[in-house]
Motif scaffolding. Structure first.
Motif, PDB file in Angstrom:
ATOM      1  N   GLU A   1       1.141  -1.057   0.018  1.00 60.65           N
ATOM      2  CA  GLU A   1      -0.076   0.284   0.015  1.00 60.65           C
ATOM      3  C   GLU A   1       0.846   1.331   0.099  1.00 60.65           C
ATOM      4  OE1 GLU A   1      -0.620  -2.180   1.685  1.00 60.65           O
ATOM      5  OE2 GLU A   1      -2.453  -3.783   1.700  1.00 60.65           O
ATOM      6  N   TRP A   2       2.137   1.642   0.369  1.00 61.91           N
ATOM      7  CA  TRP A   2       3.030   2.448  -0.190  1.00 61.91           C
ATOM      8  C   TRP A   2       4.021   2.358  -0.392  1.00 61.91           C
ATOM      9  CZ3 TRP A   2       1.653  -0.354   4.786  1.00 61.91           C
ATOM     10  CH2 TRP A   2       0.459  -0.906   5.341  1.00 61.91           C
ATOM     11  N   ARG A   3       3.872   1.103  -1.638  1.00 61.73           N
ATOM     12  CA  ARG A   3       5.529   1.138  -2.163  1.00 61.73           C
ATOM     13  C   ARG A   3       5.698   2.512  -2.837  1.00 61.73           C
ATOM     14  NH1 ARG A   3       0.956  -0.300  -4.282  1.00 61.73           N
ATOM     15  NH2 ARG A   3       0.855  -1.053  -6.464  1.00 61.73           N
ATOM     16  N   PRO A   4       7.249   2.567  -3.338  1.00 63.65           N
ATOM     17  CA  PRO A   4       7.023   3.366  -3.872  1.00 63.65           C
ATOM     18  C   PRO A   4       6.586   3.578  -5.327  1.00 63.65           C
ATOM     19  CG  PRO A   4       9.094   2.195  -4.007  1.00 63.65           C
ATOM     20  CD  PRO A   4       8.146   1.320  -2.855  1.00 63.65           C
ATOM     21  N   SER A   5       6.157   5.356  -6.642  1.00 64.34           N
ATOM     22  CA  SER A   5       6.253   4.411  -7.962  1.00 64.34           C
ATOM     23  C   SER A   5       6.821   4.014  -8.910  1.00 64.34           C
ATOM     24  CB  SER A   5       6.264   6.338  -8.726  1.00 64.34           C
ATOM     25  OG  SER A   5       7.392   6.489  -8.202  1.00 64.34           O
ATOM     26  N   PRO A   6       8.199   3.524  -8.675  1.00 70.10           N
ATOM     27  CA  PRO A   6       8.024   2.587  -9.627  1.00 70.10           C
ATOM     28  C   PRO A   6       7.951   1.410  -9.782  1.00 70.10           C
ATOM     29  CG  PRO A   6       9.958   4.400  -9.111  1.00 70.10           C
ATOM     30  CD  PRO A   6       9.036   4.189  -7.842  1.00 70.10           C
ATOM     31  N   CYS A   7       7.826   0.697  -8.683  1.00 72.21           N
ATOM     32  CA  CYS A   7       7.518  -0.259  -8.264  1.00 72.21           C
ATOM     33  C   CYS A   7       5.381  -0.323  -8.438  1.00 72.21           C
ATOM     34  CB  CYS A   7       6.971  -0.261  -7.034  1.00 72.21           C
ATOM     35  SG  CYS A   7       8.377  -0.800  -6.437  1.00 72.21           S
ATOM     36  N   ARG A   8       5.059   0.887  -8.542  1.00 70.36           N
ATOM     37  CA  ARG A   8       3.689   0.811  -8.884  1.00 70.36           C
ATOM     38  C   ARG A   8       3.063   1.552  -9.651  1.00 70.36           C
ATOM     39  NH1 ARG A   8       0.070   3.117  -4.613  1.00 70.36           N
ATOM     40  NH2 ARG A   8       1.045   3.357  -2.865  1.00 70.36           N
ATOM     41  N   GLU A   9       4.324   1.183 -10.739  1.00 71.66           N
ATOM     42  CA  GLU A   9       4.391   1.589 -12.339  1.00 71.66           C
ATOM     43  C   GLU A   9       4.430   1.055 -13.681  1.00 71.66           C
ATOM     44  OE1 GLU A   9       6.902   5.343 -12.661  1.00 71.66           O
ATOM     45  OE2 GLU A   9       4.780   6.610 -11.987  1.00 71.66           O
ATOM     46  N   PHE A  10       5.031  -0.697 -12.422  1.00 71.31           N
ATOM     47  CA  PHE A  10       5.785  -1.591 -13.562  1.00 71.31           C
ATOM     48  C   PHE A  10       4.597  -2.770 -13.712  1.00 71.31           C
ATOM     49  CE2 PHE A  10       8.086  -5.674 -13.683  1.00 71.31           C
ATOM     50  CZ  PHE A  10       8.835  -5.551 -14.397  1.00 71.31           C
ATOM     51  N   GLU A  11       4.773  -2.574 -15.017  1.00 71.16           N
ATOM     52  CA  GLU A  11       3.338  -3.821 -16.031  1.00 71.16           C
ATOM     53  C   GLU A  11       3.657  -5.140 -15.775  1.00 71.16           C
ATOM     54  OE1 GLU A  11       1.164  -1.642 -18.628  1.00 71.16           O
ATOM     55  OE2 GLU A  11       1.668  -0.324 -18.214  1.00 71.16           O
ATOM     56  N   ALA A  12       2.748  -5.765 -15.549  1.00 67.22           N
ATOM     57  CA  ALA A  12       2.780  -7.126 -14.828  1.00 67.22           C
ATOM     58  C   ALA A  12       2.880  -8.168 -16.559  1.00 67.22           C
ATOM     59  CB  ALA A  12       1.894  -7.748 -14.477  1.00 67.22           C
ATOM     60  N   GLY A  13       3.305  -8.583 -17.317  1.00 69.44           N
ATOM     61  CA  GLY A  13       3.363  -9.209 -18.865  1.00 69.44           C
ATOM     62  C   GLY A  13       4.936  -7.644 -19.677  1.00 69.44           C
ATOM     63  N   SER A  14       4.855  -7.058 -19.045  1.00 72.37           N
ATOM     64  CA  SER A  14       5.788  -6.080 -20.120  1.00 72.37           C
ATOM     65  C   SER A  14       6.937  -6.729 -20.688  1.00 72.37           C
ATOM     66  CB  SER A  14       6.379  -4.444 -19.114  1.00 72.37           C
ATOM     67  OG  SER A  14       6.496  -4.619 -17.623  1.00 72.37           O
ATOM     68  N   GLU A  15       8.094  -5.858 -20.726  1.00 70.97           N
ATOM     69  CA  GLU A  15       8.925  -6.095 -21.622  1.00 70.97           C
ATOM     70  C   GLU A  15       9.830  -6.546 -20.271  1.00 70.97           C
ATOM     71  OE1 GLU A  15      12.366  -4.853 -24.152  1.00 70.97           O
ATOM     72  OE2 GLU A  15      10.324  -4.122 -25.157  1.00 70.97           O
ATOM     73  N   ALA A  16       9.652  -5.447 -19.473  1.00 74.82           N
ATOM     74  CA  ALA A  16      10.721  -5.877 -18.737  1.00 74.82           C
ATOM     75  C   ALA A  16      10.182  -6.419 -17.667  1.00 74.82           C
ATOM     76  CB  ALA A  16      10.418  -3.978 -17.521  1.00 74.82           C
ATOM     77  N   CYS A  17       8.941  -7.029 -17.025  1.00 76.23           N
ATOM     78  CA  CYS A  17       8.736  -7.794 -16.690  1.00 76.23           C
ATOM     79  C   CYS A  17       9.038  -9.432 -17.121  1.00 76.23           C
ATOM     80  CB  CYS A  17       7.253  -8.178 -16.787  1.00 76.23           C
ATOM     81  SG  CYS A  17       6.465  -9.769 -15.519  1.00 76.23           S
ATOM     82  N   ASP A  18       9.007  -9.930 -18.640  1.00 70.07           N
ATOM     83  CA  ASP A  18       9.751 -10.911 -19.207  1.00 70.07           C
ATOM     84  C   ASP A  18      10.898 -11.088 -18.688  1.00 70.07           C
ATOM     85  OD1 ASP A  18       7.318 -11.353 -19.994  1.00 70.07           O
ATOM     86  OD2 ASP A  18       7.632 -10.576 -21.622  1.00 70.07           O
ATOM     87  N   ARG A  19      11.912  -9.605 -19.442  1.00 73.36           N
ATOM     88  CA  ARG A  19      13.675  -9.505 -18.369  1.00 73.36           C
ATOM     89  C   ARG A  19      14.023  -9.992 -17.374  1.00 73.36           C
ATOM     90  NH1 ARG A  19      13.465  -5.069 -20.979  1.00 73.36           N
ATOM     91  NH2 ARG A  19      13.772  -3.577 -18.863  1.00 73.36           N
ATOM     92  N   ALA A  20      12.994 -10.141 -16.299  1.00 70.63           N
ATOM     93  CA  ALA A  20      13.459 -10.273 -14.772  1.00 70.63           C
ATOM     94  C   ALA A  20      12.911 -11.543 -15.094  1.00 70.63           C
ATOM     95  CB  ALA A  20      12.132  -8.696 -13.913  1.00 70.63           C
ATOM     96  N   ARG A  21      11.515 -11.889 -15.547  1.00 67.48           N
ATOM     97  CA  ARG A  21      11.441 -13.282 -15.290  1.00 67.48           C
ATOM     98  C   ARG A  21      11.969 -14.499 -15.669  1.00 67.48           C
ATOM     99  NH1 ARG A  21       6.429 -14.274 -13.443  1.00 67.48           N
ATOM    100  NH2 ARG A  21       6.528 -16.634 -15.132  1.00 67.48           N
ATOM    101  N   ALA A  22      12.836 -13.836 -17.355  1.00 65.30           N
ATOM    102  CA  ALA A  22      13.570 -15.301 -17.646  1.00 65.30           C
ATOM    103  C   ALA A  22      15.371 -14.750 -17.200  1.00 65.30           C
ATOM    104  CB  ALA A  22      13.901 -13.978 -18.847  1.00 65.30           C
ATOM    105  N   ARG A  23      15.253 -13.964 -15.906  1.00 64.86           N
ATOM    106  CA  ARG A  23      16.557 -13.273 -15.153  1.00 64.86           C
ATOM    107  C   ARG A  23      16.514 -14.442 -14.167  1.00 64.86           C
ATOM    108  NH1 ARG A  23      17.190  -7.172 -14.756  1.00 64.86           N
ATOM    109  NH2 ARG A  23      18.069  -7.453 -17.532  1.00 64.86           N
TER     110      ARG A  23
END
Length: 106
Positions: free
Chosen positions: A76-98
């Motif tokens: 509920e109190w997380r910072p903006s980069p966490c609020r803006e991160f989108e599940a299924g995005s390219e960045a999400c897929d990169r993180a999952r791959a790692r």
């Protein structure tokens, strides 16, 4: 009708992959909501979530076992980069791959 369970609750890869920097104005002590104790100062204008600049990366707010069952201790109190991160995005897929996980769309 049951609510769909977020794939993020069994992943956590983003919390164990990326540095999380944000404005100091998001800190509780500055009128925001992010608990100061879970952060480190980068400079006078920027704060960072503890653990996100270490190797291996793991945000101090991440709870549980990566890839199985995880949560954010300050969701509920997380910072903006966490609020803006989108599940299924390219960045999400990169993180999952790692972390050896398939992309969400797969």
């Amino acid at each position: 009708m049951p609510q769909a369970v977020s794939p993020c609750l069994s992943c956590g890869a983003c919390c164990a992959c990326f540095r999380v920097d944000f404005s100091v104005h998001e800190l509780l002590s500055e009128g925001g909501s992010v608990p100061d104790g879970l952060t480190v100062e980068v400079n006078g204008h920027t704060a960072r979530m503890r653990g996100t600049d270490h190797v291996p990366v793991r945000c101090a707010a991440l709870t549980g076992k990566l890839g199985q069952h995880v949560g954010c201790g300050i969701y509920e109190w997380r910072p903006s980069p966490c609020r803006e991160f989108e599940a299924g995005s390219e960045a999400c897929d990169r993180a999952r791959a790692r972390h050896g996980m398939a992309p969400l769309g797969a």
